[in-house]
Design a protein around this motif. Sequence first.
Motif, PDB file in Angstrom:
ATOM      1  N   UNK A   1      18.551  -3.072   7.178  1.00  0.00           N
ATOM      2  CA  UNK A   1      18.379  -2.277   8.387  1.00  0.00           C
ATOM      3  C   UNK A   1      16.921  -1.839   8.544  1.00  0.00           C
ATOM      4  N   UNK A   2      16.548  -1.579   9.784  1.00  0.00           N
ATOM      5  CA  UNK A   2      15.192  -1.127  10.087  1.00  0.00           C
ATOM      6  C   UNK A   2      15.232   0.106  10.976  1.00  0.00           C
ATOM      7  N   UNK A   3      14.097   0.802  11.040  1.00  0.00           N
ATOM      8  CA  UNK A   3      13.994   1.939  11.945  1.00  0.00           C
ATOM      9  C   UNK A   3      13.549   1.454  13.324  1.00  0.00           C
ATOM     10  N   UNK A   4      13.277   2.372  14.229  1.00  0.00           N
ATOM     11  CA  UNK A   4      12.932   2.007  15.603  1.00  0.00           C
ATOM     12  C   UNK A   4      11.615   1.242  15.696  1.00  0.00           C
ATOM     13  N   UNK A   5      10.820   1.306  14.636  1.00  0.00           N
ATOM     14  CA  UNK A   5       9.540   0.596  14.606  1.00  0.00           C
ATOM     15  C   UNK A   5       9.628  -0.756  13.900  1.00  0.00           C
ATOM     16  N   UNK A   6      10.828  -1.131  13.509  1.00  0.00           N
ATOM     17  CA  UNK A   6      11.003  -2.417  12.845  1.00  0.00           C
ATOM     18  C   UNK A   6      10.684  -2.405  11.367  1.00  0.00           C
TER      19      UNK A   6
ATOM     20  N   UNK B   1       0.829  -1.211   0.000  1.00  0.00           N
ATOM     21  CA  UNK B   1       0.000   0.000   0.000  1.00  0.00           C
ATOM     22  C   UNK B   1       0.857   1.252   0.000  1.00  0.00           C
ATOM     23  N   UNK B   2       2.003   1.149  -0.700  1.00  0.00           N
ATOM     24  CA  UNK B   2       2.896   2.305  -0.819  1.00  0.00           C
ATOM     25  C   UNK B   2       3.713   2.597   0.414  1.00  0.00           C
ATOM     26  N   UNK B   3       3.658   1.721   1.416  1.00  0.00           N
ATOM     27  CA  UNK B   3       4.362   1.969   2.679  1.00  0.00           C
ATOM     28  C   UNK B   3       5.461   0.930   2.893  1.00  0.00           C
ATOM     29  N   UNK B   4       6.514   1.316   3.638  1.00  0.00           N
ATOM     30  CA  UNK B   4       7.586   0.363   3.950  1.00  0.00           C
ATOM     31  C   UNK B   4       7.038  -0.832   4.733  1.00  0.00           C
ATOM     32  N   UNK B   5       7.644  -1.987   4.531  1.00  0.00           N
ATOM     33  CA  UNK B   5       7.198  -3.188   5.231  1.00  0.00           C
ATOM     34  C   UNK B   5       8.066  -3.433   6.467  1.00  0.00           C
TER      35      UNK B   5
END
Length: 241
Positions: A150-155, A85-89
């Motif tokens: 790599x991921x951000x703080x929200x995974x 949906x256009x958002x990072x997974x």
Amino acid sequence: MDPKLCKLYCYQNAREPNKNRATRLDGIELVLFDMDGVLTDTISSWKYIHDYFKTSNERSVDAYLRGKIDDMEFIRRDVSLWREDGKPIARDKLVQLLSNISLMKGAEQCVTALKDHNISTAIVSAGLYILAEKVAKKLDIDYVFANDIKTDKNGLLNGEGIVEVGLIHKDKNVINLSNQLGIPLEKIVAVGNSCFDIPMLETCGMGIAFNPEDDCIKEAADVIVKGKDLSKILPFLEKYM
């Protein structure tokens, strides 16, 4: 791997396998395995994810093999395509998807036999570390080298990667591990299935082309094992074990 990409790689890197190379194996202390298509029954962990999202990285592969981008940019371009949906997974989504990939037939039997002879094992793969870590735990493999994300703080995937294995430079991992463990190259066996494994195979005392995808790795290998059963490499190793 697309045969056209293999030919491009071999041409760009002047790959001329040493047809006069003789097996230099002097006993076995370590066996190195490629992952995708060797320890696991999938052509590529990256492609497996691309297929799920109905994306393709062929343009990136072409750019990489032509030297226009490096391994890090290669990973960035791949990860940028994986969206819902256009958002990072989330990383957990990849863990879930990759959990569906099966081990290669005979993998457990093969690694167990090596362990029974006190032979160390390692994964050297340009595939995804998420899968390599799972495979290593399942098979009790000692060392793991693969590429991560790599991921951000929200995974969530942040578009960056961690390069541990260069797709066309696996020989560097072999030499580094050889030095780290104090194991001579002549006591190391490498098992791969594509032209990108040639540098690894040619660096070791014995190179095995397992269920090979292309002709050039057949030419570079000391041993060719056809079919999808990894235990079939064992008869070629027994006299050195």
